[in-house]
Design an enzyme around this catalytic site. Sequence first.
Site, mmCIF file in Angstrom:
data_model
loop_
_atom_site.group_PDB
_atom_site.id
_atom_site.type_symbol
_atom_site.label_atom_id
_atom_site.label_comp_id
_atom_site.label_asym_id
_atom_site.label_seq_id
_atom_site.Cartn_x
_atom_site.Cartn_y
_atom_site.Cartn_z
ATOM 1 N N ASP A 142 -9.819 5.443 5.399
ATOM 2 C CA ASP A 142 -8.466 5.512 5.934
ATOM 3 C C ASP A 142 -8.519 6.140 7.321
ATOM 4 O O ASP A 142 -9.105 7.210 7.495
ATOM 5 C CB ASP A 142 -7.587 6.353 5.008
ATOM 6 C CG ASP A 142 -6.220 5.733 4.781
ATOM 7 O OD1 ASP A 142 -5.609 5.333 5.781
ATOM 8 O OD2 ASP A 142 -5.775 5.649 3.623
ATOM 9 N N ASP A 145 -3.544 3.783 8.972
ATOM 10 C CA ASP A 145 -2.253 4.302 8.542
ATOM 11 C C ASP A 145 -1.200 4.125 9.638
ATOM 12 O O ASP A 145 -1.433 4.503 10.797
ATOM 13 C CB ASP A 145 -2.421 5.792 8.206
ATOM 14 C CG ASP A 145 -1.203 6.402 7.573
ATOM 15 O OD1 ASP A 145 -0.855 5.991 6.452
ATOM 16 O OD2 ASP A 145 -0.602 7.301 8.190
ATOM 17 N N GLU A 168 -1.697 -0.787 8.271
ATOM 18 C CA GLU A 168 -0.427 -0.547 7.575
ATOM 19 C C GLU A 168 0.681 -0.619 8.615
ATOM 20 O O GLU A 168 0.668 0.135 9.593
ATOM 21 C CB GLU A 168 -0.431 0.828 6.907
ATOM 22 C CG GLU A 168 0.856 1.093 6.157
ATOM 23 C CD GLU A 168 1.082 2.563 5.837
ATOM 24 O OE1 GLU A 168 1.753 2.853 4.838
ATOM 25 O OE2 GLU A 168 0.605 3.428 6.602
ATOM 26 N N HIS A 220 -0.876 3.902 -3.145
ATOM 27 C CA HIS A 220 -0.570 5.319 -3.359
ATOM 28 C C HIS A 220 0.853 5.694 -2.946
ATOM 29 O O HIS A 220 1.323 6.783 -3.295
ATOM 30 C CB HIS A 220 -1.565 6.181 -2.574
ATOM 31 C CG HIS A 220 -1.447 6.005 -1.086
ATOM 32 N ND1 HIS A 220 -1.821 4.841 -0.449
ATOM 33 C CD2 HIS A 220 -0.970 6.822 -0.111
ATOM 34 C CE1 HIS A 220 -1.589 4.953 0.843
ATOM 35 N NE2 HIS A 220 -1.074 6.146 1.080
ATOM 36 N N ASP A 221 1.541 4.826 -2.214
ATOM 37 C CA ASP A 221 2.912 5.079 -1.771
ATOM 38 C C ASP A 221 3.941 4.302 -2.580
ATOM 39 O O ASP A 221 5.140 4.382 -2.293
ATOM 40 C CB ASP A 221 3.070 4.691 -0.297
ATOM 41 C CG ASP A 221 2.424 5.695 0.645
ATOM 42 O OD1 ASP A 221 2.299 6.871 0.267
ATOM 43 O OD2 ASP A 221 2.043 5.297 1.759
#
Length: 561
Positions: free
Chosen positions: A98, A199, A256, A329-330
């Site tokens: 990430d 991210d 993302e 994860h979100d």
Amino acid sequence: MNKTWWKESVIYQIYPRSFNDSNGDGIGDINGITEKIPYLSELGIDVIWLSPVYQSPNDDNGYDISDYRNIMDEFGNMNDFDGMLDKAHEHGIKIMMDLVVNHSSDEHQWFQESRKSKDNPYRDYYIWKKTDNGEPPTNWGAAFGGSAWEYDEETREYYLHLFSKKQPDLNWENPVLRNEVYDMMRFWLDKGIDGFRMDVVNFISKDTSYPQGEIREGHKYGDGSKYYMNGPRIHQFLQEMNKEALSPYDTITVGEMPGVTVEEGKLYTGKDRNELNMVFHFEHVGLGDGQYGKWDPRPWKLTELKEIFSKWQKGLEEDGWNSLYWSNHDQPRAISRWGNESEEYRVISGKMIAACLHMMQGTPYIYQGEEIGMTNVKFTDINDYRDIETLNAYRDLTPDSLTHDEIFKGIHERGRDNARTPVQWDASPNAGFTDGTPWINVNPNYERINAEAVFKDEDSIFHFYKKLIQLRKQNEVIVYGTFDLIMEEDEQIFAFTRTLGDDQLLVICNFSEETPDFKLPVHVRYSSKELLISNLNADENEEIENLPLKPYEGRVYRLKK
């Protein structure tokens, strides 16, 4: 069609804190991941996307990084990381890290220096503004609540933070900062990692005039997103990143990108654009958002879901590439969000949504626990939650905007901690995740939903995922075939074809508890058919021209002309 390994891969996301604890401190760690690599190899995945393992004070569970070149103490050390990387590569599994470079932690050395004085060499690594009226520079709201600007007493200026106030935004207008980022990326690539998930990377370019945002009804702060999502220099920054940090390596990259459109997605992922391989869009996961976003969810329609997927499938068909995901994860657990988590239909619907997603064109992502059928958790006490977004929403929205019961309905359906309860490995205490006290409570259903149980059961959701992955490796049409939606107006059936030359697949998925009839369109012709996979042991000889479906039934056929 340009063929590459990352298009043909299946990616498995690990959220390290909740994956597997090797030392009994209640927190998942790198050695815990290493222990489970044979399990992931058995599943058949090709790439691990590793959520942040860098040094962090954990205001946002590792997405607030204080040292990009060190490992978080709770997760282990660099020797542990190197061991995990070697073990993964021994099993033919690549590692995608990430990359969080829209913002850092306020405890990063860069920011500690930046806030010391206005003439500090690091001042321009971040976005500082002074005002004459004592008010923040803009009315923008932060993603986790409150203003996006924080006043700093030391230098009497505001700094921008689009997320937590402990996550100051980096200033990508500064070429020195950009070179620091590229050097850090090369550090990890030289170590042997295989790429990056980036991210909120489409936030890195801001409109430097910083206009005021529109204030929507019921909201205190303005929406500044059109001034920082897909900003004026975003493509220039990504092309420079590609040239300086990525191009010498054979990498996989996915950005993302909240708010990204199909047209922008083509620019980000076009094969001659030299930016990214894939993007994550959020159109489908935003379905059912209410006045207060996900915190007061509304019903959604299957036709809306199909329209979104079809738009992206067709939009990136000729140039570009899709990421395929139900959860991360979100997001809430896939079965709870898109299937049916009741005991009667949990496994059946879990298999159906898996088949639907994995049969589209794009690179599929499996979020940890998805392959064993994990579901949302329904904690009844706000103190059992750990997610900063959830806790801030509860604080900000109750009781003036939403009642306690109303926001808990939203938290139970859509809160981020649904995905962050520990992976349920077996039926022993704490689901085999830890010998200690877990950092967040385990979902109480672990005694009947766990990896040990599904591993032993050949008819389980785990083995269904394993077969889907094997089919992908054996059939180029699953990877490269074109997508065409059929029965687009149907509110229960999601059906489509995939076509590569003379090879054609027919995918039929019932998203309801009802028993609708699938009707084969007249333009889909075949001389013979082969049932590739089914979640309900369907009769291969059954006619498909007018096919009655069972609740949550999913089938994939190969049609021969």
